[in-house]
Write a protein that holds these residues in place. Sequence first.
Motif, PDB file in Angstrom:
ATOM      1  N   HIS A 267      31.071  15.680  13.830  1.00 28.71           N
ATOM      2  CA  HIS A 267      31.387  14.124  14.074  1.00 28.71           C
ATOM      3  C   HIS A 267      32.015  14.242  15.574  1.00 28.71           C
ATOM      4  O   HIS A 267      31.895  13.229  16.248  1.00 28.71           O
ATOM      5  N   CYS A 268      33.030  15.062  15.800  1.00 27.86           N
ATOM      6  CA  CYS A 268      33.753  14.891  17.388  1.00 27.86           C
ATOM      7  C   CYS A 268      32.777  15.544  18.291  1.00 27.86           C
ATOM      8  O   CYS A 268      33.239  15.481  19.455  1.00 27.86           O
ATOM      9  N   ARG A 269      31.683  16.109  17.929  1.00 26.56           N
ATOM     10  CA  ARG A 269      30.736  16.849  19.146  1.00 26.56           C
ATOM     11  C   ARG A 269      31.449  17.680  19.871  1.00 26.56           C
ATOM     12  O   ARG A 269      31.053  18.325  21.077  1.00 26.56           O
ATOM     13  N   LYS A 270      32.436  18.379  19.260  1.00 28.07           N
ATOM     14  CA  LYS A 270      33.200  19.869  19.850  1.00 28.07           C
ATOM     15  C   LYS A 270      32.201  21.042  19.600  1.00 28.07           C
ATOM     16  O   LYS A 270      32.335  21.827  20.484  1.00 28.07           O
ATOM     17  N   ALA A 271      32.067  21.051  18.416  1.00 35.11           N
ATOM     18  CA  ALA A 271      31.433  22.458  17.930  1.00 35.11           C
ATOM     19  C   ALA A 271      29.917  22.373  18.237  1.00 35.11           C
ATOM     20  O   ALA A 271      29.293  21.248  18.542  1.00 35.11           O
ATOM     21  N   LYS A 272      29.512  23.662  18.480  1.00 35.06           N
ATOM     22  CA  LYS A 272      27.842  23.718  18.833  1.00 35.06           C
ATOM     23  C   LYS A 272      27.032  23.375  17.718  1.00 35.06           C
ATOM     24  O   LYS A 272      27.350  23.543  16.559  1.00 35.06           O
ATOM     25  N   PRO A 273      25.786  22.533  17.959  1.00 31.17           N
ATOM     26  CA  PRO A 273      25.221  22.085  17.014  1.00 31.17           C
ATOM     27  C   PRO A 273      24.521  23.297  16.183  1.00 31.17           C
ATOM     28  O   PRO A 273      24.146  24.486  16.746  1.00 31.17           O
ATOM     29  N   GLU A 282      25.436  15.346   8.354  1.00 32.28           N
ATOM     30  CA  GLU A 282      27.033  15.118   8.644  1.00 32.28           C
ATOM     31  C   GLU A 282      27.955  15.995   8.191  1.00 32.28           C
ATOM     32  O   GLU A 282      28.145  16.297   7.039  1.00 32.28           O
ATOM     33  N   TRP A 283      28.520  16.513   9.207  1.00 32.24           N
ATOM     34  CA  TRP A 283      29.617  18.005   8.730  1.00 32.24           C
ATOM     35  C   TRP A 283      30.591  18.047   9.789  1.00 32.24           C
ATOM     36  O   TRP A 283      30.673  17.256  10.826  1.00 32.24           O
ATOM     37  N   SER A 284      31.679  18.466   9.292  1.00 31.83           N
ATOM     38  CA  SER A 284      33.043  18.255  10.162  1.00 31.83           C
ATOM     39  C   SER A 284      33.144  19.842  10.465  1.00 31.83           C
ATOM     40  O   SER A 284      33.213  20.744   9.865  1.00 31.83           O
ATOM     41  N   CYS A 285      33.673  19.791  11.786  1.00 30.80           N
ATOM     42  CA  CYS A 285      34.192  21.346  12.273  1.00 30.80           C
ATOM     43  C   CYS A 285      35.588  21.622  11.973  1.00 30.80           C
ATOM     44  O   CYS A 285      36.126  22.801  12.288  1.00 30.80           O
ATOM     45  N   ARG A 286      36.332  20.652  11.324  1.00 28.55           N
ATOM     46  CA  ARG A 286      37.664  20.751  11.130  1.00 28.55           C
ATOM     47  C   ARG A 286      38.660  20.997  11.871  1.00 28.55           C
ATOM     48  O   ARG A 286      39.893  21.386  11.723  1.00 28.55           O
ATOM     49  N   LEU A 287      38.293  20.785  13.157  1.00 29.15           N
ATOM     50  CA  LEU A 287      39.144  20.855  14.360  1.00 29.15           C
ATOM     51  C   LEU A 287      39.832  19.306  14.555  1.00 29.15           C
ATOM     52  O   LEU A 287      39.274  18.573  14.147  1.00 29.15           O
ATOM     53  N   PRO A 288      40.913  19.353  15.279  1.00 24.96           N
ATOM     54  CA  PRO A 288      41.580  18.033  15.512  1.00 24.96           C
ATOM     55  C   PRO A 288      40.757  17.177  16.342  1.00 24.96           C
ATOM     56  O   PRO A 288      39.990  17.587  17.180  1.00 24.96           O
TER      57      PRO A 288
END
Length: 887
Positions: A267-273, A282-288
């Motif tokens: 969702h936040c586009r921080k983690a690698k696809p 739709e998944w969450s990387c659990r980062l802030p």
Amino acid sequence: PGPGPRQARGRARRPRWGGCPAPGPEGPRRSRRCGLSCPPPYPGGCGVPAPAPWELSSQKKFDEIKKANQAAAKKLVEDQFSSSSEDDDEDAEIKQGKILAKTFTIYTSQTDGDASELERTRQYMNEAFQSGAMTCLICIASVKRNQAVWSCCGCFCIFHLVCIQKWAKDSLFLVSSPLTDDDFGKKEYPWPCPKCRFEYKRSETPSRYYCYCGKVENPTVDPWLVPHSCGQICEREFKPSCGHKCLLLCHPGPCPPCPKMVTTACHCRKAKPVPRRCSAKEWSCRLPCGRTLLCGQHACENPCHAGDCQPCPRVSKQRCICGRQTAERLCASPQWQCDQVCGKPLPCGNHTCEKVCHAGPCGDCPRSGKRSCPCEKSKFTLPCTEDVPTCGDSCDKVLECGIHKCSQRCHRGPCEICRQEVEKQCRCGKHTKRMPCHKPYLCETKCTKTRDCQKHQCRRKCCPGNCPPCDQVCGRTLGCRNHKCPSGCHRGSCNPCPETVDVKCNCGRTVIKVPCGRERTIKPPKCKQLCSRPPTCHHPAQEKHYCHFGRCPPCRQSCQKALGCGHFCPVPCHDEALVKQTGVHQSAGPWEQPSEPAFIRTALPCPPCQVPIPVECLGQHEVSPLPCHSADPYSCKRFCGRLLDCQNHTCMKECHHVTKLDGTAGGNKAGPECSQCEEECTKPRPSGCPHRCVLPCHPEDCPSCLQMLKIKCHCKLSVLYIECLKLTCADVQEKELLVSCKNQCPKELPCGHRCKEVCHSGSCPLNCSQKVKLRCLCKRLKKEVQCSKMREGQVSLECDALCKEMKRKASEIKEAEAKAAIEEEKRRQQAELEAFENRLKGRRKNKRRKDEVEVEQSSWQKYKNLIMLPVLGVAVVMVAWLMVYND
């Protein structure tokens, strides 16, 4: 009057002319007596009257009843075949499992065999196969395979197509019936699904029968497909739409989640696809999260999430819009108004701002500029400190009645109520009365129209015609026959009973919920619990089988009762075998239909023991396993084969018992029960002896043969009589002398002379000693020599000098004759050449004369040939005709 029934029947039995045979399937037949062919409409034959009218009508009625019964039986078979409750055995469960696996194959191939997301779809498909699970909630009847159906796209409930069409029509009528003529057609009212109340437009009323995916109209009934399915890939778009289509075969119920693999970011586009299922992309990387909140001061501290960030949870001191007050408030709502009036002086200098806490300038004074009087007919330009006066004109504002106008002078405040008296008509339009305009007029007449339920009257005072819906309770007994309709009084059929009833298996552990009213016709659920009833046979425990109603199935365990031979009975248990009763009921006559045979349960005795026991046959040829109950010595049907006393033949009797004699060592020795040899002696005779032994079959050697043999000699001309013993005992040379007739051999040699040897065997010798004459080549010289030497070329005779001289003279004479013949031929050819040249010279002279003198021919000479030829032809014809006529 025609003949009576008895007379007609008598004539039909005994025709006057002997009758004609009934027409066969190939057409009319020919009578043997009259020889006429009777057409098929007259089954009585030649001379037989047609059947009576009442006989034809009875036959016609019988045929109609027969066709009706056949049609009813055919329909019953089709209903039994197409019913959803037809597959109740284990084979049906296996078949259902194969159909489900085939339907899910393409989907599971995308998910590596994972079918966890298919549970809801599997439930709908199991209900499609399960007995009575597919029930139309409108008519409360089972949905069969060969019936046209419609499926709701909201709850996926299945209804009969005819039922849902009637439901939609009745729903639209109930909604549109209270409308007046003015309102009708201005709004398109929907109709709801009977179960989930999902609304459909009028144009979406189903009119045709489609499969679940909507590709095939009127799908065919296939026992190897899901009922009402076309067997093709569904290809409906997933909900919510993701761009992919359903991979299952045409199926009931909702489509499962999309199984495709897609590469998507968090969702936040921080983690690698990462690659994930499309249904769970739709998944969450659990980062802030870290996105700036609406307050503009803080960042989102929640873990990676979808959608907008939540309002900022922090508290801070914030000023109101006007800036006069400060308070601690949530950062999520930074702008707020205090309850103080602005109070700032306006530009006029006479008044202050009366707005509550606001932002920006206060604006101009609302009393500045041109202002109107209360009736708005006159305008005045006055300072903001002065009020606008009234203009003195009439008010003329439209009163609340909407018909009359205010008659007072221009005034401040609202106008008073309308007090004019008018002729008013009541709401229902039946009475009129003069009364103030502001008062409504309602008469006491009660409406007698029937409400939309078509049962009760309106009974409302002064009803304008749009009668309200009936407010009474329906109270009719529903289709379940257990409850009454709780809805308001309505028109048409009542809604299905909302109650559900539990249907239990025999043991009560398995329960299914069915609509109320279906518990009497639906089959109980299949229970997977084992039956706990005690056994009814001699076994201590019965076979494991599932819970059921009625009697337990027959025991299939091995009987294992001890038989008289000591073995145990291996057949299935037969303590409760069904036995057909015969001769219980005797029919009263041929008119009574045979009743079905009656079966009773009874214990049958154990069958004979079938345990194989090795038994030797009577003649001790073989050992075969025989059933225990028939394990006695038997005959193997072979020949006995024991050696008889003659020591040459064996016993040809069928396998039999043989008594062993005392002192016999061999086990293959014939006994007293064996046959006696009555054959002739068949021992081989000496080579060349054609006679039989004169003794019967015996064990010792045969005696010498003393009979005479009649044979021919070597040359086949003489007959000799010789003792058989001498001929068979003689060697080769002795046989040669015995068979010879001692005369000269009559055979001819290859040279043509007779053989000089005495009668002998084989071919004659080639050394012929006969004298023959030998000549030279010219045949003049000759001498005598042996024939054998001349054939071998050992002797030759050459010509002498005289022979050569005579040959030379003969050749010279031949050459002279040949030369004379050649000279004679040349002279003859020369004479022929000279004669030809002379004839050729005469022709050339005649041609020269014609060229020198050319005489002009007359007309007769020119055309005589053309004239004479036809004339001569006619003359010849006339002469021939005269000769024929005179004859």
